[in-house]
Design an enzyme around this catalytic site. Structure first.
Site, PDB file in Angstrom:
ATOM      1  N   TRP A  20       0.810  -1.222   0.000  1.00 23.32           N
ATOM      2  CA  TRP A  20       0.000   0.000   0.000  1.00 23.32           C
ATOM      3  C   TRP A  20       0.844   1.273   0.000  1.00 23.32           C
ATOM      4  O   TRP A  20       0.315   2.359  -0.177  1.00 23.32           O
ATOM      5  CB  TRP A  20      -0.918   0.028   1.239  1.00 23.32           C
ATOM      6  N   ASN A  21       2.156   1.167   0.230  1.00 21.35           N
ATOM      7  CA  ASN A  21       2.886   2.422   0.466  1.00 21.35           C
ATOM      8  C   ASN A  21       3.212   3.203  -0.807  1.00 21.35           C
ATOM      9  O   ASN A  21       3.396   4.415  -0.753  1.00 21.35           O
ATOM     10  CB  ASN A  21       4.122   2.202   1.344  1.00 21.35           C
ATOM     11  N   LYS A  30      -2.427  -8.122  -8.098  1.00 24.72           N
ATOM     12  CA  LYS A  30      -3.165  -8.013  -6.842  1.00 24.72           C
ATOM     13  C   LYS A  30      -2.650  -6.825  -6.036  1.00 24.72           C
ATOM     14  O   LYS A  30      -1.535  -6.849  -5.540  1.00 24.72           O
ATOM     15  CB  LYS A  30      -2.994  -9.293  -6.004  1.00 24.72           C
ATOM     16  N   PRO A  31      -3.463  -5.757  -5.906  1.00 23.20           N
ATOM     17  CA  PRO A  31      -3.040  -4.617  -5.093  1.00 23.20           C
ATOM     18  C   PRO A  31      -3.270  -4.896  -3.614  1.00 23.20           C
ATOM     19  O   PRO A  31      -3.947  -5.869  -3.257  1.00 23.20           O
ATOM     20  CB  PRO A  31      -3.971  -3.498  -5.558  1.00 23.20           C
ATOM     21  N   ALA A  32      -2.731  -4.039  -2.759  1.00 21.80           N
ATOM     22  CA  ALA A  32      -2.960  -4.167  -1.314  1.00 21.80           C
ATOM     23  C   ALA A  32      -4.421  -3.840  -0.996  1.00 21.80           C
ATOM     24  O   ALA A  32      -5.042  -3.017  -1.678  1.00 21.80           O
ATOM     25  CB  ALA A  32      -2.037  -3.224  -0.565  1.00 21.80           C
ATOM     26  N   GLY A  69       6.595  -6.340  -0.522  1.00 24.10           N
ATOM     27  CA  GLY A  69       5.880  -6.296   0.752  1.00 24.10           C
ATOM     28  C   GLY A  69       6.787  -6.741   1.884  1.00 24.10           C
ATOM     29  O   GLY A  69       8.010  -6.605   1.809  1.00 24.10           O
ATOM     30  N   SER A  70       6.183  -7.306   2.894  1.00 20.92           N
ATOM     31  CA  SER A  70       6.951  -7.638   4.094  1.00 20.92           C
ATOM     32  C   SER A  70       7.776  -8.918   3.918  1.00 20.92           C
ATOM     33  O   SER A  70       7.421  -9.790   3.121  1.00 20.92           O
ATOM     34  CB  SER A  70       5.990  -7.823   5.269  1.00 20.92           C
ATOM     35  N   LEU A  93      11.525  -6.906  -0.346  1.00 20.36           N
ATOM     36  CA  LEU A  93      10.989  -7.048   1.023  1.00 20.36           C
ATOM     37  C   LEU A  93      11.395  -5.874   1.931  1.00 20.36           C
ATOM     38  O   LEU A  93      11.786  -4.823   1.452  1.00 20.36           O
ATOM     39  CB  LEU A  93      11.445  -8.400   1.579  1.00 20.36           C
ATOM     40  N   CYS A 145      10.190   1.614   2.156  1.00 19.75           N
ATOM     41  CA  CYS A 145      11.151   0.543   2.448  1.00 19.75           C
ATOM     42  C   CYS A 145      12.577   1.052   2.485  1.00 19.75           C
ATOM     43  O   CYS A 145      13.427   0.468   3.138  1.00 19.75           O
ATOM     44  CB  CYS A 145      11.026  -0.560   1.405  1.00 19.75           C
ATOM     45  N   GLU A 155      11.963  -2.763  11.594  1.00 21.51           N
ATOM     46  CA  GLU A 155      11.560  -1.692  10.674  1.00 21.51           C
ATOM     47  C   GLU A 155      10.490  -0.841  11.369  1.00 21.51           C
ATOM     48  O   GLU A 155       9.394  -1.333  11.655  1.00 21.51           O
ATOM     49  CB  GLU A 155      10.993  -2.373   9.425  1.00 21.51           C
TER      50      GLU A 155
HETATM   51  P1  NAD Z   1       2.445  -7.063   3.324  1.00 19.55           P
HETATM   52  O1  NAD Z   1       3.491  -8.092   3.124  1.00 19.55           O
HETATM   53  O2  NAD Z   1       1.548  -7.172   4.472  1.00 19.55           O
HETATM   54  O3  NAD Z   1       1.513  -6.988   2.038  1.00 19.55           O
HETATM   55  C1  NAD Z   1       2.028  -6.825   0.728  1.00 19.55           C
HETATM   56  C2  NAD Z   1       1.055  -7.436  -0.252  1.00 19.55           C
HETATM   57  O4  NAD Z   1       1.018  -8.846  -0.035  1.00 19.55           O
HETATM   58  C3  NAD Z   1      -0.381  -6.945  -0.121  1.00 19.55           C
HETATM   59  O5  NAD Z   1      -0.965  -6.847  -1.389  1.00 19.55           O
HETATM   60  C4  NAD Z   1      -1.042  -8.075   0.676  1.00 19.55           C
HETATM   61  O6  NAD Z   1      -2.414  -8.167   0.472  1.00 19.55           O
HETATM   62  C5  NAD Z   1      -0.321  -9.263   0.077  1.00 19.55           C
HETATM   63  N1  NAD Z   1      -0.383 -10.493   0.879  1.00 19.55           N
HETATM   64  C6  NAD Z   1      -0.532 -10.630   2.208  1.00 19.55           C
HETATM   65  N2  NAD Z   1      -0.570 -11.938   2.543  1.00 19.55           N
HETATM   66  C7  NAD Z   1      -0.440 -12.635   1.388  1.00 19.55           C
HETATM   67  C8  NAD Z   1      -0.401 -14.025   1.068  1.00 19.55           C
HETATM   68  N3  NAD Z   1      -0.525 -14.979   2.007  1.00 19.55           N
HETATM   69  N4  NAD Z   1      -0.240 -14.386  -0.223  1.00 19.55           N
HETATM   70  C9  NAD Z   1      -0.126 -13.445  -1.181  1.00 19.55           C
HETATM   71  N5  NAD Z   1      -0.162 -12.117  -0.941  1.00 19.55           N
HETATM   72  C10 NAD Z   1      -0.312 -11.712   0.330  1.00 19.55           C
HETATM   73  O7  NAD Z   1       3.235  -5.667   3.314  1.00 19.55           O
HETATM   74  P2  NAD Z   1       2.636  -4.196   3.465  1.00 19.55           P
HETATM   75  O8  NAD Z   1       2.322  -3.971   4.884  1.00 19.55           O
HETATM   76  O9  NAD Z   1       1.567  -3.958   2.456  1.00 19.55           O
HETATM   77  O10 NAD Z   1       3.883  -3.324   3.004  1.00 19.55           O
HETATM   78  C11 NAD Z   1       4.881  -2.920   3.880  1.00 19.55           C
HETATM   79  C12 NAD Z   1       6.130  -3.753   3.715  1.00 19.55           C
HETATM   80  O11 NAD Z   1       6.543  -3.721   2.342  1.00 19.55           O
HETATM   81  C13 NAD Z   1       7.301  -3.204   4.488  1.00 19.55           C
HETATM   82  O12 NAD Z   1       8.006  -4.253   5.102  1.00 19.55           O
HETATM   83  C14 NAD Z   1       8.171  -2.540   3.406  1.00 19.55           C
HETATM   84  O13 NAD Z   1       9.534  -2.446   3.727  1.00 19.55           O
HETATM   85  C15 NAD Z   1       7.933  -3.445   2.252  1.00 19.55           C
HETATM   86  N6  NAD Z   1       8.253  -2.768   0.986  1.00 19.55           N
HETATM   87  C16 NAD Z   1       9.375  -3.149   0.319  1.00 19.55           C
HETATM   88  C17 NAD Z   1       9.724  -2.494  -0.855  1.00 19.55           C
HETATM   89  C18 NAD Z   1      10.952  -2.890  -1.625  1.00 19.55           C
HETATM   90  O14 NAD Z   1      11.129  -2.406  -2.744  1.00 19.55           O
HETATM   91  N7  NAD Z   1      11.804  -3.738  -1.089  1.00 19.55           N
HETATM   92  C19 NAD Z   1       8.927  -1.455  -1.340  1.00 19.55           C
HETATM   93  C20 NAD Z   1       7.783  -1.102  -0.622  1.00 19.55           C
HETATM   94  C21 NAD Z   1       7.447  -1.770   0.552  1.00 19.55           C
END
Ligand code: NAD
Length: 479
Positions: free
Chosen positions: A153-154, A177-179, A230-231, A253, A286, A384
């Site tokens: 979402w960020n 798939k978006p957040a 994502g995370s 990540l 991130c 983080e």
């Molecule tokens: P998140 O991992 O909770 O979610 C990211 C995405 O994954 C969302 O679309 C979510 O719905 C999806 N998701 C969740 N569970 C899933 C599953 N079981 N299977 C498939 N998809 C699933 O992360 P967040 O809270 O949305 O984002 C923040 C994190 O993203 C932070 O840790 C940040 O550092 C990281 N991030 C990294 C970068 C990078 O380039 N390395 C860039 C932006 C954000």
């Protein structure tokens, strides 16, 4: 409720058509600055995702030429710029970041499509000379297959731009798939993409149950690559879920970026860059600095410069003029950031800028905070933070700081400020981070590869390296 010319359909998009959830269920998208509902969106799951993957796979029967793909990429870039203000407004309403920053995100996203269009020729087959078999060899960069693109979402538009630009360049159909918190920016993007006449099934949008959508993407044999931002927690789940199916993963990540200031640095310059880097997206990026290491003799002077700048920052609704820091994404994020600050204060740190945050009413606003007397053992240094908090930690020796900066499972971004370029070379060469800013706090750019080391992931987005993420090399020897 949100009203936008780019949101005539608030639905998913499968096989060239707008579609709702089969169950008819919806999920509410909330404005984090006010707590108001912006819109319901479809709550989709396995059935819709399977349908999307099959539509994507069916579209592969008609490959697109390099010239055609280049044209699509340039059209998408143009549309980002033409609709920059409205795309920015939708990002601000669902993500909270200031409108100016959100418009800059739309322009940044356009840069990835533009870059892939400009360099797509790199994907043409190449001839090899060889000895002594005397065959003719050609390397083709084939589309890997259907790709699953999962974003956080960020940066609702920038994160998909990094992936979709390279997928389209490689001629891979995608299921996106978006957040859950920011699907409206993606829907708006699809309303623009809908205008350029892509073949049905080339791009598909599903949203809703993350675990169900993720499961289909991980298990369906047609999906050959999953690109995820994502995370680290979810990244690990995807590694485990795809292992039995041997799929290529690209994982962007979490991070824990050190910002290292030596005593010979230009403190005004370093403080300006720290502010720009740290407070973008209210500290929810991130690559944003997580821990600031300042050489002991410089700590007092540098902290003063940071504090005086932090005191001028305005927190509020991102749609208001002059606001530099919007709300945190939700109550969970607020409680987590507050926990890091309280934890540091209870272990002996001092708050030198900011005040105890008021309990959220509507929006989860967090005052920009600077902490001194922070140590490596505190949770705000090890994890983080993802919020507008600057923990200042002191160090003495060069060799000591390299080891302390690397003492994290993450390896995404790091920043070094010094006037001594020989030292800079030594230190940067030893840092285990994929992105290093030397006398700059800048983040990634479309022209350069970006990605993490260690538990910050693998794969690269941007640059020539990113162009090849969704291709498979096929080598042909002509006898
Ligand atoms: P998140 O991992 O909770 O979610 C990211 C995405 O994954 C969302 O679309 C979510 O719905 C999806 N998701 C969740 N569970 C899933 C599953 N079981 N299977 C498939 N998809 C699933 O992360 P967040 O809270 O949305 O984002 C923040 C994190 O993203 C932070 O840790 C940040 O550092 C990281 N991030 C990294 C970068 C990078 O380039 N390395 C860039 C932006 C954000």
């Amino acid at each position: 409720m949100i009203d936008s010319p780019l949101l005539k359909h608030v639905q998913g998009y499968i096989n060239g058509r707008w579609v709702g959830a089969q169950s008819g269920q919806t999920l509410a998208v909330i404005n984090p600055a006010t707590g108001e509902t912006l819109s319901p969106v479809p709550l989709m799951g396995q059935a819709e995702t399977r349908h999307a993957v099959e539509a994507a796979q069916a579209s592969r029967i008609q490959p697109a030429s390099i010239e055609q793909r280049k044209q699509w990429l340039n059209q998408i870039a143009d549309l980002h710029i033409e609709h920059q203000k409205e795309l920015g407004r939708i990002i601000t309403l669902e993500n909270g970041k200031p409108w100016k920053e959100a418009q800059a995100e739309a322009a940044y996203a356009a840069g990835f499509y533009r870059y892939c269009a400009a360099h797509i020729e790199k994907l043409k087959p190449r001839r090899l000379q060889e000895q002594p078999k005397n065959h003719t060899w050609t390397v083709h960069h084939r589309p890997a297959g259907v790709v699953g693109l999962i974003t956080p979402w960020n940066f609702p538009l920038a994160m998909i731009a990094k992936k979709l630009s390279a997928a389209l360049a490689a001629d891979c159909p995608s299921v996106i798939k978006p957040a859950e918190k920011t699907p409206l920016s993606m829907i708006a993007l699809f309303s623009l993409i809908d205008q350029i006449g892509l073949p049905a099934g080339k791009v598909n949008l599903v949203m809703g149950h993350a675990d169900q959508i993720g499961q289909v993407l991980c298990e369906h044999p047609a999906v050959r690559v999953i690109s995820f931002t994502g995370s680290t927690r979810v990244g690990k789940l995807l590694i485990a879920a795809t292992a039995p199916h041997i799929k290529k993963l690209s994982l962007e990540l979490g991070g824990n970026a050190p910002f290292i200031v030596f005593d010979d640095a230009d403190f005004d310059h370093a403080a300006d860059h720290l502010i720009q880097n740290k407070f973008r997206g209210a500290g929810q990026t991130c690559v944003c600095t997580n821990r600031v290491y300042v050489q002991q003799s410089a700590a007092e002077a540098f902290t003063k410069k940071v504090v005086s700048r932090v005191k001028t920052l305005k927190v509020g609704n991102g749609m208001e003029e002059g606001v530099g820091i919007g709300p945190l994404i939700d109550r969970g994020a607020f409680d987590k950031v507050k926990g890091y600050v309280d934890g540091a204060l209870s272990r002996g740190a001092t708050r030198v800028a900011g005040q105890a945050p008021a309990a959220p009413q509507g929006g989860c606003f967090f005052p920009p905070t600077v902490l001194r007397g922070v140590t490596d053992e505190m949770p705000c240094t090890r994890e983080e933070i993802f919020g507008p908090v600057v923990p200042i930690i002191e160090f003495d020796e060069e060799k000591d700081i390299i080891q302390r900066a690397n003492a994290t499972e993450y390896g995404l971004a790091a920043y070094v400020f010094t006037a001594d370029l020989k030292r800079a070379d030594r230190v940067v060469g030893m840092l285990q981070f994929g992105h290093v800013g030397l006398n700059t706090g800048t983040g990634p750019t479309p022209e350069a590869p970006f990605g993490g080391m260690k538990q910050s992931g693998f794969g690269r987005e941007g640059g020539h390296e990113g162009l090849f993420e969704f291709t498979e090399s096929q080598t042909i020897a002509y006898g």
